[in-house]
Design a protein around this motif. Structure first.
Motif, mmCIF file in Angstrom:
data_model
loop_
_atom_site.group_PDB
_atom_site.id
_atom_site.type_symbol
_atom_site.label_atom_id
_atom_site.label_comp_id
_atom_site.label_asym_id
_atom_site.label_seq_id
_atom_site.Cartn_x
_atom_site.Cartn_y
_atom_site.Cartn_z
ATOM 1 N N TRP A 27 5.392 3.647 2.144
ATOM 2 C CA TRP A 27 4.817 2.339 1.787
ATOM 3 C C TRP A 27 4.777 1.487 2.999
ATOM 4 O O TRP A 27 5.293 1.453 3.758
ATOM 5 C CB TRP A 27 5.646 1.581 0.842
ATOM 6 C CG TRP A 27 5.889 2.155 -0.668
ATOM 7 C CD1 TRP A 27 6.344 3.194 -1.234
ATOM 8 C CD2 TRP A 27 4.963 1.654 -1.722
ATOM 9 N NE1 TRP A 27 6.299 3.563 -2.453
ATOM 10 C CE2 TRP A 27 5.279 2.507 -2.706
ATOM 11 C CE3 TRP A 27 4.059 0.657 -1.906
ATOM 12 C CZ2 TRP A 27 4.682 2.249 -4.184
ATOM 13 C CZ3 TRP A 27 3.307 0.482 -2.969
ATOM 14 C CH2 TRP A 27 3.840 1.458 -4.329
ATOM 15 N N SER A 28 3.693 0.516 2.940
ATOM 16 C CA SER A 28 3.359 -0.265 4.053
ATOM 17 C C SER A 28 3.239 -1.729 3.164
ATOM 18 O O SER A 28 2.778 -1.691 1.818
ATOM 19 C CB SER A 28 2.169 -0.182 4.733
ATOM 20 O OG SER A 28 2.240 1.253 5.167
ATOM 21 N N GLU A 33 1.420 5.142 4.743
ATOM 22 C CA GLU A 33 2.233 4.585 5.894
ATOM 23 C C GLU A 33 1.318 3.662 6.658
ATOM 24 O O GLU A 33 0.022 3.595 6.742
ATOM 25 C CB GLU A 33 2.270 5.886 7.061
ATOM 26 C CG GLU A 33 3.252 6.928 6.219
ATOM 27 C CD GLU A 33 4.701 6.419 6.244
ATOM 28 O OE1 GLU A 33 5.331 5.509 7.046
ATOM 29 O OE2 GLU A 33 5.619 6.908 5.421
ATOM 30 N N PRO A 34 1.826 2.662 7.573
ATOM 31 C CA PRO A 34 1.165 1.749 8.117
ATOM 32 C C PRO A 34 -0.014 2.447 9.095
ATOM 33 O O PRO A 34 -1.135 1.699 9.341
ATOM 34 C CB PRO A 34 2.276 1.070 9.185
ATOM 35 C CG PRO A 34 3.402 1.233 8.484
ATOM 36 C CD PRO A 34 3.269 2.699 7.754
ATOM 37 N N CYS A 70 0.712 -1.006 0.134
ATOM 38 C CA CYS A 70 0.079 -0.017 -0.073
ATOM 39 C C CYS A 70 0.559 1.091 -0.043
ATOM 40 O O CYS A 70 1.825 1.410 0.839
ATOM 41 C CB CYS A 70 -0.950 0.058 1.182
ATOM 42 S SG CYS A 70 -1.889 -1.414 1.394
ATOM 43 N N VAL A 78 -2.779 2.642 6.785
ATOM 44 C CA VAL A 78 -3.110 1.397 6.019
ATOM 45 C C VAL A 78 -4.047 0.510 7.328
ATOM 46 O O VAL A 78 -4.992 -0.178 6.879
ATOM 47 C CB VAL A 78 -2.120 0.818 5.491
ATOM 48 C CG1 VAL A 78 -2.352 -0.620 4.890
ATOM 49 C CG2 VAL A 78 -1.540 1.492 4.569
ATOM 50 N N GLY A 79 -3.588 0.552 8.415
ATOM 51 C CA GLY A 79 -4.133 -0.374 9.367
ATOM 52 C C GLY A 79 -5.547 -0.237 9.510
ATOM 53 O O GLY A 79 -6.362 -1.254 9.653
ATOM 54 N N LEU A 90 1.216 -6.211 9.301
ATOM 55 C CA LEU A 90 1.489 -4.896 8.726
ATOM 56 C C LEU A 90 2.702 -4.403 9.110
ATOM 57 O O LEU A 90 2.975 -4.426 10.274
ATOM 58 C CB LEU A 90 0.301 -4.027 8.953
ATOM 59 C CG LEU A 90 0.476 -2.507 8.658
ATOM 60 C CD1 LEU A 90 0.110 -2.558 7.022
ATOM 61 C CD2 LEU A 90 -0.677 -1.679 9.466
ATOM 62 N N ALA A 91 3.297 -4.032 8.017
ATOM 63 C CA ALA A 91 4.748 -3.484 8.623
ATOM 64 C C ALA A 91 5.147 -2.305 7.525
ATOM 65 O O ALA A 91 4.890 -2.169 6.573
ATOM 66 C CB ALA A 91 6.077 -4.437 8.356
ATOM 67 N N GLN A 92 6.095 -1.335 7.803
ATOM 68 C CA GLN A 92 6.782 -0.387 7.094
ATOM 69 C C GLN A 92 7.607 -1.107 5.980
ATOM 70 O O GLN A 92 8.313 -2.211 6.272
ATOM 71 C CB GLN A 92 7.585 0.374 7.727
ATOM 72 C CG GLN A 92 8.094 1.690 7.137
ATOM 73 C CD GLN A 92 6.894 2.876 7.314
ATOM 74 O OE1 GLN A 92 6.473 3.082 8.335
ATOM 75 N NE2 GLN A 92 6.850 3.679 6.218
ATOM 76 N N ALA A 93 7.348 -0.551 4.579
ATOM 77 C CA ALA A 93 8.129 -1.216 3.507
ATOM 78 C C ALA A 93 8.682 -0.115 2.761
ATOM 79 O O ALA A 93 8.495 0.240 1.668
ATOM 80 C CB ALA A 93 7.306 -1.754 2.703
ATOM 81 N N ASP A 136 8.637 -3.984 14.040
ATOM 82 C CA ASP A 136 7.697 -3.057 13.936
ATOM 83 C C ASP A 136 6.523 -3.653 13.307
ATOM 84 O O ASP A 136 5.403 -3.093 12.931
ATOM 85 C CB ASP A 136 8.308 -1.926 12.672
ATOM 86 C CG ASP A 136 8.618 -2.737 11.575
ATOM 87 O OD1 ASP A 136 8.851 -3.749 11.444
ATOM 88 O OD2 ASP A 136 8.494 -2.071 10.490
#
Length: 284
Positions: free
Chosen positions: A41-42, A17-18, A14, A21-22, A34-37, A199
């Motif tokens: 991006w998440s 930020e997480p 996505c 998105v959460g 769910l994590a930071q990418a 995270d």
């Protein structure tokens, strides 16, 4: 002797930020991590594998896993549900023993995707790549050249290499998948890699009431959020009340249904706006 790991796997990316998105991810009613990418991006890693079982299973929330459906259809549906009504895009990456591909969902627009056979043979339409690049705001020259190469025959590149090439292009937008979350890895390994991250945040269904609150959080995170709650929302509601009252009175005096209706609508919107702002403030 234990069987070899199931080659199928999937990731949901996505462009947000997480924290944003959460709330949307809860609405999928699926257990995920769910994590930071990377920057902006998440990544969502499914904890269940609905595309592997032979019959429908029901989770603790009473939701069927959608078993029996092709993996690309399941992931495409999840991406569409994440992106609909949101100001960010959702990109589903999926792979199995025979094929790999992606589906990009952006708002209410028709999803776009591409597929490669296991040996890397392109099985999609070139126009899909151009649409993909345009929707993500990629460079129409440099990035598009790299994407075009992924649609051309190359005996040295299998499906995994094609997916890694796609991620290399997206890395220019800030995407950086955590270690271990690599296309081509089986779902079990992806899940374990995600769980090992400090995270990583679990996402699961927690009931319709929380889902409704989560959906409101998603809407408030869009461009219209400031007009739903906060100072701008209160000013707008007050203006609607101030404009609606004289219109309604004018309609009553003139016995004009049109003016009366317009005034009543403005009064109702203003009252609901103030009530919503107060309700959400009390919840926080």
């Amino acid at each position: 002797m234990s069987s070899s790991p199931e080659p199928a796997g999937a990731l949901l990316l996505c462009r947000a930020e997480p924290a944003v998105v959460g709330p949307a991810a809860h609405l999928l009613r699926r257990r995920m991590l769910l994590a930071q990418a990377g920057r902006g991006w998440s990544v969502l890693v499914p904890e269940t594998k609905p595309w592997l079982d032979g019959a429908d299973t029901v989770d603790a929330a009473g939701a069927t896993d959608g078993t029996g459906e092709p993996i690309e259809r399941i992931l495409g549906g999840w991406a569409g549900a994440l992106a609909v009504g949101a100001p960010w895009s959702a990109l589903a990456l999926w792979w199995d023993a025979d094929r790999s591909g992606f589906t990009l969902a952006s708002g209410f627009r028709r999803p776009v995707g591409y597929v490669w056979l296991a040996n890397g043979t392109p099985a999609g339409e070139d126009e899909a790549m151009r649409t993909f690049a345009a929707r993500l705001g990629l460079d129409p020259v440099l990035d598009m050249q790299s994407l075009d190469a992924l649609t051309e025959p190359d005996s040295a590149s299998d499906a995994r290499a094609r997916m890694l090439g796609l991620l290399a292009v997206l890395s220019r937008t800030g995407l950086a998948l955590p270690a271990g979350l690599t296309p081509g890895e089986p779902a079990d390994r992806l899940r374990e890699a995600a769980r090992s991250r400090p995270d990583a945040e679990p996402v699961s269904w927690s009931g319709w009431r929380d889902a409704m609150h989560a959906e409101l959080d998603v809407v408030e995170g869009t461009g219209i959020g400031p007009w739903l709650r906060g100072p701008k929302a209160r000013c707008l509601a007050a203006a609607q009340l101030a404009a609606g009252l004289p219109l309604a009175l004018h309609g009553l005096r003139r016995r004009s249904g049109g003016w009366l209706t317009a005034g009543a609508v403005l009064l109702a919107h203003g009252a609901l706006g103030l009530a919503y702002d107060r309700m959400r403030s009390a919840r926080d």
